[in-house]
Design a protein around this motif. Sequence first.
Motif, PDB file in Angstrom:
ATOM      1  N   VAL A 170       0.838  -1.204   0.000  1.00 26.54           N
ATOM      2  CA  VAL A 170       0.000   0.000   0.000  1.00 26.54           C
ATOM      3  C   VAL A 170       0.872   1.252   0.000  1.00 26.54           C
ATOM      4  O   VAL A 170       0.623   2.210  -0.747  1.00 26.54           O
ATOM      5  CB  VAL A 170      -0.958  -0.009   1.208  1.00 26.54           C
ATOM      6  CG1 VAL A 170      -1.661   1.339   1.353  1.00 26.54           C
ATOM      7  CG2 VAL A 170      -1.984  -1.129   1.057  1.00 26.54           C
ATOM      8  N   ALA A 171       1.913   1.259   0.826  1.00 28.45           N
ATOM      9  CA  ALA A 171       2.807   2.426   0.886  1.00 28.45           C
ATOM     10  C   ALA A 171       3.454   2.685  -0.469  1.00 28.45           C
ATOM     11  O   ALA A 171       3.539   3.837  -0.925  1.00 28.45           O
ATOM     12  CB  ALA A 171       3.880   2.191   1.952  1.00 28.45           C
ATOM     13  N   ARG A 172       3.903   1.632  -1.129  1.00 33.42           N
ATOM     14  CA  ARG A 172       4.573   1.798  -2.425  1.00 33.42           C
ATOM     15  C   ARG A 172       3.611   2.304  -3.489  1.00 33.42           C
ATOM     16  O   ARG A 172       3.963   3.146  -4.327  1.00 33.42           O
ATOM     17  CB  ARG A 172       5.187   0.465  -2.848  1.00 33.42           C
ATOM     18  CG  ARG A 172       6.103   0.551  -4.072  1.00 33.42           C
ATOM     19  CD  ARG A 172       6.744  -0.797  -4.354  1.00 33.42           C
ATOM     20  NE  ARG A 172       7.557  -0.750  -5.550  1.00 33.42           N
ATOM     21  CZ  ARG A 172       8.847  -0.420  -5.594  1.00 33.42           C
ATOM     22  NH1 ARG A 172       9.466  -0.104  -4.472  1.00 33.42           N
ATOM     23  NH2 ARG A 172       9.520  -0.413  -6.726  1.00 33.42           N
ATOM     24  N   PHE A 175      -6.047  -4.285  -1.112  1.00 30.16           N
ATOM     25  CA  PHE A 175      -6.125  -2.832  -1.309  1.00 30.16           C
ATOM     26  C   PHE A 175      -4.937  -2.338  -2.131  1.00 30.16           C
ATOM     27  O   PHE A 175      -5.089  -1.465  -2.995  1.00 30.16           O
ATOM     28  CB  PHE A 175      -6.159  -2.135   0.048  1.00 30.16           C
ATOM     29  CG  PHE A 175      -6.267  -0.639  -0.030  1.00 30.16           C
ATOM     30  CD1 PHE A 175      -7.209  -0.024  -0.839  1.00 30.16           C
ATOM     31  CD2 PHE A 175      -5.409   0.174   0.709  1.00 30.16           C
ATOM     32  CE1 PHE A 175      -7.305   1.371  -0.911  1.00 30.16           C
ATOM     33  CE2 PHE A 175      -5.497   1.551   0.645  1.00 30.16           C
ATOM     34  CZ  PHE A 175      -6.440   2.150  -0.170  1.00 30.16           C
ATOM     35  N   GLY A 176      -3.743  -2.888  -1.880  1.00 33.49           N
ATOM     36  CA  GLY A 176      -2.591  -2.525  -2.704  1.00 33.49           C
ATOM     37  C   GLY A 176      -2.818  -2.877  -4.158  1.00 33.49           C
ATOM     38  O   GLY A 176      -2.476  -2.091  -5.072  1.00 33.49           O
ATOM     39  N   LEU A 177      -3.408  -4.054  -4.406  1.00 27.45           N
ATOM     40  CA  LEU A 177      -3.729  -4.447  -5.782  1.00 27.45           C
ATOM     41  C   LEU A 177      -4.791  -3.534  -6.369  1.00 27.45           C
ATOM     42  O   LEU A 177      -4.725  -3.163  -7.558  1.00 27.45           O
ATOM     43  CB  LEU A 177      -4.208  -5.899  -5.794  1.00 27.45           C
ATOM     44  CG  LEU A 177      -4.621  -6.470  -7.155  1.00 27.45           C
ATOM     45  CD1 LEU A 177      -3.449  -6.453  -8.136  1.00 27.45           C
ATOM     46  CD2 LEU A 177      -5.183  -7.891  -6.997  1.00 27.45           C
ATOM     47  N   TRP A 178      -5.775  -3.148  -5.576  1.00 27.98           N
ATOM     48  CA  TRP A 178      -6.833  -2.223  -6.021  1.00 27.98           C
ATOM     49  C   TRP A 178      -6.213  -0.906  -6.494  1.00 27.98           C
ATOM     50  O   TRP A 178      -6.557  -0.391  -7.564  1.00 27.98           O
ATOM     51  CB  TRP A 178      -7.792  -1.992  -4.855  1.00 27.98           C
ATOM     52  CG  TRP A 178      -8.906  -1.021  -5.102  1.00 27.98           C
ATOM     53  CD1 TRP A 178      -8.856   0.337  -4.983  1.00 27.98           C
ATOM     54  CD2 TRP A 178     -10.249  -1.331  -5.497  1.00 27.98           C
ATOM     55  NE1 TRP A 178     -10.070   0.899  -5.267  1.00 27.98           N
ATOM     56  CE2 TRP A 178     -10.950  -0.104  -5.596  1.00 27.98           C
ATOM     57  CE3 TRP A 178     -10.921  -2.519  -5.760  1.00 27.98           C
ATOM     58  CZ2 TRP A 178     -12.294  -0.052  -5.953  1.00 27.98           C
ATOM     59  CZ3 TRP A 178     -12.265  -2.464  -6.120  1.00 27.98           C
ATOM     60  CH2 TRP A 178     -12.934  -1.241  -6.200  1.00 27.98           C
ATOM     61  N   LEU A 203     -11.413   1.272   2.849  1.00 26.63           N
ATOM     62  CA  LEU A 203     -10.173   1.753   2.223  1.00 26.63           C
ATOM     63  C   LEU A 203     -10.389   2.038   0.740  1.00 26.63           C
ATOM     64  O   LEU A 203      -9.935   3.070   0.215  1.00 26.63           O
ATOM     65  CB  LEU A 203      -9.063   0.715   2.405  1.00 26.63           C
ATOM     66  CG  LEU A 203      -8.593   0.460   3.838  1.00 26.63           C
ATOM     67  CD1 LEU A 203      -7.621  -0.719   3.879  1.00 26.63           C
ATOM     68  CD2 LEU A 203      -7.939   1.705   4.426  1.00 26.63           C
ATOM     69  N   ALA A 204     -11.069   1.120   0.060  1.00 22.54           N
ATOM     70  CA  ALA A 204     -11.287   1.307  -1.380  1.00 22.54           C
ATOM     71  C   ALA A 204     -12.179   2.509  -1.652  1.00 22.54           C
ATOM     72  O   ALA A 204     -11.917   3.293  -2.576  1.00 22.54           O
ATOM     73  CB  ALA A 204     -11.899   0.034  -1.971  1.00 22.54           C
ATOM     74  N   PHE A 205     -13.235   2.684  -0.857  1.00 24.61           N
ATOM     75  CA  PHE A 205     -14.132   3.819  -1.068  1.00 24.61           C
ATOM     76  C   PHE A 205     -13.400   5.139  -0.866  1.00 24.61           C
ATOM     77  O   PHE A 205     -13.556   6.083  -1.659  1.00 24.61           O
ATOM     78  CB  PHE A 205     -15.331   3.737  -0.127  1.00 24.61           C
ATOM     79  CG  PHE A 205     -16.297   4.884  -0.276  1.00 24.61           C
ATOM     80  CD1 PHE A 205     -17.263   4.871  -1.259  1.00 24.61           C
ATOM     81  CD2 PHE A 205     -16.218   5.993   0.564  1.00 24.61           C
ATOM     82  CE1 PHE A 205     -18.143   5.948  -1.422  1.00 24.61           C
ATOM     83  CE2 PHE A 205     -17.085   7.064   0.427  1.00 24.61           C
ATOM     84  CZ  PHE A 205     -18.053   7.039  -0.574  1.00 24.61           C
ATOM     85  N   SER A 206     -12.597   5.225   0.195  1.00 17.23           N
ATOM     86  CA  SER A 206     -11.880   6.482   0.448  1.00 17.23           C
ATOM     87  C   SER A 206     -10.886   6.769  -0.673  1.00 17.23           C
ATOM     88  O   SER A 206     -10.720   7.926  -1.085  1.00 17.23           O
ATOM     89  CB  SER A 206     -11.157   6.411   1.794  1.00 17.23           C
ATOM     90  OG  SER A 206     -10.208   5.363   1.820  1.00 17.23           O
ATOM     91  N   ALA A 207     -10.239   5.737  -1.200  1.00 13.55           N
ATOM     92  CA  ALA A 207      -9.302   5.944  -2.312  1.00 13.55           C
ATOM     93  C   ALA A 207     -10.022   6.403  -3.569  1.00 13.55           C
ATOM     94  O   ALA A 207      -9.546   7.303  -4.286  1.00 13.55           O
ATOM     95  CB  ALA A 207      -8.537   4.649  -2.583  1.00 13.55           C
TER      96      ALA A 207
END
Length: 530
Positions: free
Chosen positions: A110-112, A152-155, A192-196
């Motif tokens: 996620v950070a990357r 989430f990182g993949l999303w 997490l996905a909605f906020s992104a």
Amino acid sequence: MRSEDSNTPWWERRTTMVLLTLIAFVPLLWPDIPPMVDLPGHMGRYRIQLDLATSPFLKQWYSFDWALIGNLGVDLLIEPLHWLGLGLEPSVKLIVMTIPPLTVAGFLLVAREVHGRVPPTAMFALPLAFNFPFIFGFVNFALSMALAFIAFGLWLRMARTGHLRLRAIVFVPISCAVWVTHAFGWGTLGVLAFSAELIRALDRGDRFVRACFRAGINCLPLTPPMVLMLVWRGQDPTAQTGDWFNWQAKISWFAMVLRDRWLICDMLSLAVLIIVMLEALRDKRLTFSRNLAISALFLLAVFIILPRIVFGSAYADMRLAPFMVAVALIAIRPRPETDLRFRRSVAVVAALFMVLRLGANTASFWLFDRAYDRELAALDHVPRGARMMSYVGKDCVTPWMMHRFEHMPGLAIVRREAFSNDQWVAAGAQLVRTHFPTGWRYSRDPSQIVTGPRCRGEVWWPLNRSLAHLPRERFDYVWLIAPRRHDPRLMEGMTEIWRQGSSSLWRIDSRAAPAAAADYPIPPRIIRVR
């Protein structure tokens, strides 16, 4: 995303990320059974799940029926490992010790994706892989949260590379898999996905209402588990949800995000994380990713709104606290114009914090493993198929260092195919049913937990009272695990066959109640169920 070269700082390199992930295996390498509060009880359930059909002992007292519920992560993974002949205890250790590295990998991914590189500040979040809910033994939950962060990182990656249609397809099964592991991970992934997606829509120039609508549309691939959720919870409409806005408990959960063994060590570690977050607000050389900052605020809102008990499962809000802190830490990064010396200094401090924290976890698990070995020696004296009444001592106010014995009786099921009175009974949340011919005071959780005096507001019985009214005709052995002081007269008619410190194992020789039982009547306000 920037490619690596010889000038890439060490903390941004892929080899460093792999190393950071592998280091998370270390704390649980030594213990043969991960010393976590609820895990031994879960292991008892796994033994029932695997051997019920072939064990003449277990089928007397338990039944097991598969159902599609949002709490099956480790339960499902045990099956192929059992088929491969790995054995229950090694299988559980392998699965559980993999959860922290998966969590670390999710944080780093996620950070990357968010920052385009891994900022040095991200290493401050990595020790939160060994958070209190994980140490408490919520293994399905912890596994689902690790998978949620990886997903989430993949999303984020598929959004960055423009594969939105493909993302809409692949995240239908991914969301279902996370939900089956544990519903909480699926809910967190949705937040997490909605906020992104909300931030992405706002960056495209949409007004807030339209951005929310667009974010909701983009998150539709994550919604199929809602149908599964409705079916699942419809099986038990009486499941309790309550204890809303318990501010004292919520503050305590935040203080406990790194709770392990040593109060000073754990609180100083939390203080470091708080200082890092405050410095990110104060120091102009640091900033926050808008994407993850919004995600952290969304998680904070959910943490505030969540009650302590959801559908009969306790500590619902507590479980979210460490991941809320982790997202806030991952959101921090040095500004692009910040000099390399400052970033190196931050990286060294963060790496040192991570190593010291994981070192403390390693020492803690090693010490708890020694305590487990001492207590579990009692099972060497128990015949297979024994009917055991186990009592685990507990104080009315739990000390910071929990002894983690509360569900140790479950290991009697694992190692001796014995009856254990520690299994949970929660319709719709557990696949095991207990059919032992006593009331719940002597057949299921929390009957194994006993105290010295009566604790206000708790269902636990004092040890003396439970011993006095124990239906001896139903049991063969009594296992006292770190008990509080009790009346020795209540052991009349039993023979001590093992002792280690205050813990002991007794064989029931006489079915008659001891004469001293009359000194410990059941108060009228307590209904005795048989």
